[in-house]
Design a protein around this motif. Structure first.
Motif: not given
Lengths: 63, 405
Positions: A15-20
């Protein structure tokens, strides 16, 4: 601001990678790359959101 | 029904069952996730239900996100070993890697993770979108209504899965039938379907041993695990899991999302006008309409949130309940398509986090994007009644949408 990466808690939700994607890097298996992250002042909001979206609570924010 | 274990306090016993309570059984126009969450979050954080599985086994039900996280992250105290599939054919072996515990589990995941990593899924997007477009254009050409599950959600999910496995899709509806029988049918139908799936996957493995190509089965047969090749049994136990995991769950998610958009026209027109919102909305749909309930077995006596669990106890972690825990999500009953910090557990927590989650997300997002872009404003067809149900995988059936003027 600094993101503390608790790599042993990461389970690859990404999720971190998806958002940033420019702040959080993933390895070939999809786990967050080890090592804490120094966040540029202009990226703090996005980094904070990304950290908060981790279902495993593998990312904590240090001011 | 088995007798209540002695260490279970009577005051923690609930009559609620994900299988047999009102709204968990097939219900016209129901909202099974809201119903399960409402029933269980009104009580203590951990309760005991004598009816926790479709086979009537008793279990602790963990209702709060924090406790589910702790349990699902701890694969040593809470074993994932089961025989969900093999029991149907009178055997007892684990699905790989879902029913394998640490430390072996991580070797299996390391082998499979790169195949379904977020970056790999980006590369699959073109195929996923092409399939969605083809199906939706077919629906449009046939008229102004469709049965979401049989005309779109199942064929879409099955098609992507078959492509991933490298199987031509001329047997698509046969696969849909097998998956449905294995997950939702009588014990006899379950057994028959299980044998058919096994036979199919064994044949496929034999074919790829003779004629290797660039597909999943060839990869599996070539792969090294623990410094050796996989046994034929391991090939089976892994392929079957992907078969079960890839079909029903993604289709159910798409079904619930379109059911929501048909019932709430304001949300539908918002996403129609602003397709860039679909990415975040899909996360909220995953939170609100989660469908699965991970089960674990206690390996050593342990206390969780003040409750003593004994070795051998079963623990049930309904994702759709934790996803509406007010301690984890502010205003959890509100379905807010632009919700931020949405750390839901639709794909579970811990080392068994859904291997296919990144592909599933892509299928859901692309499916919604193309459906909304190509099908005019839709509603539930007047005179028809969608049926919702709880159980092993929550779902919706007979969802007939209509867009006639």
């Amino acid at each position: 601001m600094k993101i503390i990466v608790h790599r042993e808690r990461c389970q690859g939700h990404a999720r971190c990678w998806a958002l940033a994607p420019d702040i959080f890097d993933l390895d070939d298996e999809g786990f967050v790359v080890s090592g804490n992250i120094d966040v540029n002042p202009q990226d703090e909001d996005r980094a904070w959101r990304a950290a908060k979206s981790c279902p495993e609570r593998a990312l904590t924010v240090e001011k | 029904m088995e007798r209540l274990p002695e260490h279970v306090p009577q005051e923690l016993v609930t009559g609620f069952s994900l299988y047999s309570s009102p709204e968990m059984v097939p219900t016209p126009m129901g909202d099974p996730q809201a119903a399960a969450a409402k029933a269980l979050l009104a009580g203590p954080p951990i309760v005991y239900t004598p009816l926790a599985t479709r086979d009537g086994v008793g279990a602790w039900v963990i209702t709060r996100a924090e406790d589910q996280r702790r349990i699902l992250q701890d694969g040593v105290t809470f074993s994932s070993f089961r025989n969900t599939f093999s029991a149907a054919i009178g055997e007892s072996w684990p699905l790989i890697p879902l029913e394998i515990d640490p430390p072996d589990h991580s070797a299996w995941r390391s082998l499979l993770n790169p195949l379904l990593s977020p970056r790999r899924v980006v590369a699959l997007e073109g195929q996923v979108r092409a399939r969605a477009v083809e199906l939706i254009e077919g629906i449009k050409a046939r008229g102004t209504e469709c049965d979401v599950m049989t005309d779109f959600a199942f064929p879409f999910a099955v098609n992507i899965f078959l492509q991933f496995l490298g199987i031509p899709d001329d047997r698509l509806m046969e696969f849909v039938g097998w998956a449905n029988d294995m997950l939702h049918s009588t014990p006899e139908a379950r057994t028959a379907a299980a044998h058919k799936v096994l036979g199919f996957l064994d044949d496929l493995a034999d074919l790829r041993r003779r004629e290797p190509t660039d597909d999943f089965m060839t990869f599996v047969l070539d792969a090294d695990i623990f410094g050796r090749k996989m046994t034929p049994h391991e090939v089976r136990a892994m392929s079957i899991l992907l078969f079960i995991g890839g079909l029903d769950t993604v289709a159910a998610a798409i079904g619930f999302d379109l059911y929501h958009l048909a019932r709430f026209p304001a949300d539908q027109s918002d996403l129609r006008r602003n397709p860039e919102k679909i990415l975040l909305a899909a996360e909220e749909f995953l939170r609100a309409y989660a469908t699965i309930t991970p089960l674990r077995t206690v390996t050593a006596d342990v206390e969780v949130n003040g409750v003593l669990m004994k070795k051998g106890d079963i623990v049930s972690c309904p994702s759709m309940v934790a996803n509406r825990d007010p301690m984890e999500f502010p205003n959890p009953e509100k379905i807010d398509l632009q919700r931020e910090d949405n750390r839901h557990t639709a794909f579970a927590y811990g080392p068994h986090r859904c291997l296919g989650s990144h592909l599933a997300r892509r299928e859901i997002v692309v499916g919604l994007e193309e459906f909304l872009a190509r099908i005019p404003a839709f509603r539930i067809k007047p005179g028809t009644t969608p049926m919702t149900f709880g159980g092993y995988v929550f779902g919706v059936e007979n969802l007939i949408l209509d867009w006639s003027a």
